[in-house]
Design a protein around this motif. Structure first.
Motif, PDB file in Angstrom:
ATOM      1  N   TYR A 101       0.900  -1.400   0.155  1.00  0.00           N
ATOM      2  CA  TYR A 101       0.390  -0.126   0.065  1.00  0.00           C
ATOM      3  C   TYR A 101       0.430   1.944  -0.392  1.00  0.00           C
ATOM      4  CZ  TYR A 101      -2.802   3.695   2.252  1.00  0.00           C
ATOM      5  OH  TYR A 101      -3.288   5.243   2.929  1.00  0.00           O
ATOM      6  N   LEU A 102       1.549   1.588   0.694  1.00  0.00           N
ATOM      7  CA  LEU A 102       2.593   2.287   0.959  1.00  0.00           C
ATOM      8  C   LEU A 102       2.983   3.256  -0.535  1.00  0.00           C
ATOM      9  CD1 LEU A 102       4.700   1.870   4.445  1.00  0.00           C
ATOM     10  CD2 LEU A 102       3.033   3.677   4.464  1.00  0.00           C
ATOM     11  N   PRO A 103       3.541   2.100  -1.096  1.00  0.00           N
ATOM     12  CA  PRO A 103       4.638   3.271  -1.966  1.00  0.00           C
ATOM     13  C   PRO A 103       3.220   3.654  -3.182  1.00  0.00           C
ATOM     14  CG  PRO A 103       5.383   0.979  -2.412  1.00  0.00           C
ATOM     15  CD  PRO A 103       4.470   1.734  -1.002  1.00  0.00           C
ATOM     16  N   ARG A 104       2.366   3.263  -2.870  1.00  0.00           N
ATOM     17  CA  ARG A 104       0.700   3.507  -3.752  1.00  0.00           C
ATOM     18  C   ARG A 104       0.040   4.763  -2.920  1.00  0.00           C
ATOM     19  NH1 ARG A 104      -2.431  -0.023  -3.921  1.00  0.00           N
ATOM     20  NH2 ARG A 104      -1.793  -1.942  -3.275  1.00  0.00           N
ATOM     21  N   MET A 105       0.458   5.290  -1.572  1.00  0.00           N
ATOM     22  CA  MET A 105      -0.816   5.742  -1.235  1.00  0.00           C
ATOM     23  C   MET A 105      -0.734   7.162  -1.407  1.00  0.00           C
ATOM     24  SD  MET A 105       1.624   6.983   2.498  1.00  0.00           S
ATOM     25  CE  MET A 105       2.639   8.596   1.972  1.00  0.00           C
ATOM     26  N   GLU A 106      -2.087   7.648  -1.160  1.00  0.00           N
ATOM     27  CA  GLU A 106      -2.238   8.525  -1.325  1.00  0.00           C
ATOM     28  C   GLU A 106      -3.098   9.399  -0.556  1.00  0.00           C
ATOM     29  OE1 GLU A 106      -6.098   8.872  -4.369  1.00  0.00           O
ATOM     30  OE2 GLU A 106      -5.581   7.190  -5.549  1.00  0.00           O
ATOM     31  N   THR A 107      -2.112  11.204  -0.346  1.00  0.00           N
ATOM     32  CA  THR A 107      -2.805  11.977   1.318  1.00  0.00           C
ATOM     33  C   THR A 107      -3.375  12.473   0.676  1.00  0.00           C
ATOM     34  OG1 THR A 107      -0.384  12.969   0.423  1.00  0.00           O
ATOM     35  CG2 THR A 107      -0.256  11.254   2.009  1.00  0.00           C
ATOM     36  N   ASN A 108      -4.084  13.415   1.995  1.00  0.00           N
ATOM     37  CA  ASN A 108      -4.699  14.439   1.435  1.00  0.00           C
ATOM     38  C   ASN A 108      -4.203  16.090   1.635  1.00  0.00           C
ATOM     39  OD1 ASN A 108      -3.738  15.279   4.433  1.00  0.00           O
ATOM     40  ND2 ASN A 108      -6.092  14.244   5.342  1.00  0.00           N
ATOM     41  N   ARG A 109      -4.694  16.887   1.999  1.00  0.00           N
ATOM     42  CA  ARG A 109      -4.130  18.077   1.796  1.00  0.00           C
ATOM     43  C   ARG A 109      -3.058  18.639   3.159  1.00  0.00           C
ATOM     44  NH1 ARG A 109      -6.932  23.251   3.314  1.00  0.00           N
ATOM     45  NH2 ARG A 109      -8.972  21.596   3.948  1.00  0.00           N
ATOM     46  N   HIS A 110      -2.880  17.603   3.714  1.00  0.00           N
ATOM     47  CA  HIS A 110      -1.910  18.189   4.827  1.00  0.00           C
ATOM     48  C   HIS A 110      -1.214  16.880   4.971  1.00  0.00           C
ATOM     49  CE1 HIS A 110      -5.403  20.943   6.356  1.00  0.00           C
ATOM     50  NE2 HIS A 110      -6.352  19.628   5.969  1.00  0.00           N
ATOM     51  N   LEU A 132       8.417   6.611   8.546  1.00  0.00           N
ATOM     52  CA  LEU A 132       7.609   7.219   9.496  1.00  0.00           C
ATOM     53  C   LEU A 132       7.853   8.422   9.575  1.00  0.00           C
ATOM     54  CD1 LEU A 132       8.179   5.408  12.542  1.00  0.00           C
ATOM     55  CD2 LEU A 132       6.127   5.761  12.091  1.00  0.00           C
ATOM     56  N   GLY A 133       9.041   9.175   8.864  1.00  0.00           N
ATOM     57  CA  GLY A 133       9.451  10.707   8.375  1.00  0.00           C
ATOM     58  C   GLY A 133       8.555  10.881   7.485  1.00  0.00           C
ATOM     59  N   LYS A 134       7.928  10.337   6.413  1.00  0.00           N
ATOM     60  CA  LYS A 134       6.500  10.948   5.314  1.00  0.00           C
ATOM     61  C   LYS A 134       5.264  11.086   5.516  1.00  0.00           C
ATOM     62  CE  LYS A 134       9.197   7.996   1.533  1.00  0.00           C
ATOM     63  NZ  LYS A 134       9.247   7.384   0.266  1.00  0.00           N
ATOM     64  N   LEU A 135       5.476   9.901   6.849  1.00  0.00           N
ATOM     65  CA  LEU A 135       3.788   9.862   7.877  1.00  0.00           C
ATOM     66  C   LEU A 135       3.870  11.250   8.878  1.00  0.00           C
ATOM     67  CD1 LEU A 135       2.440   6.635   6.912  1.00  0.00           C
ATOM     68  CD2 LEU A 135       2.099   9.205   5.293  1.00  0.00           C
ATOM     69  N   ALA A 136       4.862  12.114   9.164  1.00  0.00           N
ATOM     70  CA  ALA A 136       5.123  12.252  10.520  1.00  0.00           C
ATOM     71  C   ALA A 136       3.955  13.394  10.406  1.00  0.00           C
ATOM     72  CB  ALA A 136       6.377  13.485   9.914  1.00  0.00           C
ATOM     73  N   GLN A 137       2.826  13.967   9.083  1.00  0.00           N
ATOM     74  CA  GLN A 137       1.942  14.753   9.576  1.00  0.00           C
ATOM     75  C   GLN A 137       0.787  14.064  10.299  1.00  0.00           C
ATOM     76  OE1 GLN A 137       1.752  17.890   9.561  1.00  0.00           O
ATOM     77  NE2 GLN A 137       3.860  18.548   8.826  1.00  0.00           N
ATOM     78  N   ASN A 138       0.991  12.587  10.121  1.00  0.00           N
ATOM     79  CA  ASN A 138      -0.192  11.194  10.859  1.00  0.00           C
ATOM     80  C   ASN A 138       0.387  11.532  12.210  1.00  0.00           C
ATOM     81  OD1 ASN A 138      -0.572  10.673   7.606  1.00  0.00           O
ATOM     82  ND2 ASN A 138      -2.219   9.747   9.312  1.00  0.00           N
ATOM     83  N   ILE A 139       2.070  11.315  12.623  1.00  0.00           N
ATOM     84  CA  ILE A 139       2.394  10.971  13.480  1.00  0.00           C
ATOM     85  C   ILE A 139       2.001  12.244  14.681  1.00  0.00           C
ATOM     86  CG2 ILE A 139       4.276  11.063  15.233  1.00  0.00           C
ATOM     87  CD1 ILE A 139       5.996   9.677  12.520  1.00  0.00           C
ATOM     88  N   TYR A 140       2.043  13.610  14.384  1.00  0.00           N
ATOM     89  CA  TYR A 140       1.881  14.804  14.691  1.00  0.00           C
ATOM     90  C   TYR A 140       0.213  15.718  15.188  1.00  0.00           C
ATOM     91  CZ  TYR A 140       6.152  16.572  13.070  1.00  0.00           C
ATOM     92  OH  TYR A 140       7.715  16.866  12.823  1.00  0.00           O
ATOM     93  N   GLN A 141      -0.191  14.511  14.942  1.00  0.00           N
ATOM     94  CA  GLN A 141      -1.827  14.408  14.605  1.00  0.00           C
ATOM     95  C   GLN A 141      -2.669  13.590  15.770  1.00  0.00           C
ATOM     96  OE1 GLN A 141      -4.478  16.808  13.329  1.00  0.00           O
ATOM     97  NE2 GLN A 141      -2.685  17.893  13.345  1.00  0.00           N
TER      98      GLN A 141
END
Length: 203
Positions: free
Chosen positions: A45-54, A85-94
């Motif tokens: 999933y990770l290589p093709r995941m889609e993130t939102n505007r945040h 985890l670095g790429k998804l840091a905004q999820n961690i911060y939330q």
């Protein structure tokens, strides 16, 4: 695991049908039979995941599927887990609880660790470079008033730390993309340091 439920979730999400999307996603998450199955799906999933505007992915997917896998890898010094985890840091911060579990690590800290784990990896090098430059840009956004460290003006010791990061940019920036920025930054930092030294002498 029932992948059709995930596809169903995506279709509802695209149509803006929030209730149905949440229901399908919940059913998908509970359809996994084992940790091995979750692990396999997460890495697909990770290589093709889609993130939102945040720059975040859907919180249920992050909390219940992705994060446990990445956290485990990160704690075992796995390069890919640390980088993701670095790429998804905004999820961690939330998520305060998760952020606390990771000792309040930052995106910059995760990219630094990734680069240490595999100094030859170009993606990690470039992500770390971009993160340090963003940190430096923030630190001088109130110039000529001064150079910031966090939300306050940097002191002499903090200027030394900033200087170390400037040197790191010069080492990482093989493409010389930030040469002009760094040249100007060094000039401003030098001027700011002289200002601090003068204030110290006058005190």
């Amino acid at each position: 695991m029932n992948i059709e439920l995930y596809q169903e979730f995506r279709e509802y999400e695209e149509k803006g049908l929030k209730k149905q999307a949440s229901k399908s996603l919940r059913a998908f998450i509970t359809s996994f039979d084992s940790d091995e199955e979750i692990n396999e799906w997460v890495w697909e999933y990770l290589p093709r995941m889609e993130t939102n505007r945040h720059s975040r992915i859907r919180h249920e997917i992050f909390h219940e599927l992705v994060y446990p896998i990445l956290k485990n890898g990160y704690e075992n010094n796995d390069f890919s887990s640390t980088l993701w985890l670095g790429k998804l840091a905004q999820n961690i911060y939330q998520a305060q609880q998760l952020h606390e579990e990771l000792d309040w690590v930052t995106e910059l800290g995760l990219y630094k660790k990734s680069h240490e784990l595999d100094p030859s990896n170009d993606e990690a090098r470039l992500l770390l470079l971009k993160a340090i430059v963003a940190w430096l840009e923030y630190s001088e956004h109130e110039w000529p008033s001064g150079i910031l460290y966090g939300n306050d003006g940097a002191n002499i010791e903090q200027c030394n730390e900033i200087s170390t990061e400037v040197q790191r940019v010069l080492q990482l920036d093989k493409e010389k993309k930030y040469s002009e920025f760094i040249k100007k930054y060094i000039k401003n930092l030098s001027e700011y340091r002289a200002r601090l030294n003068k204030q110290r002498q006058e005190a």
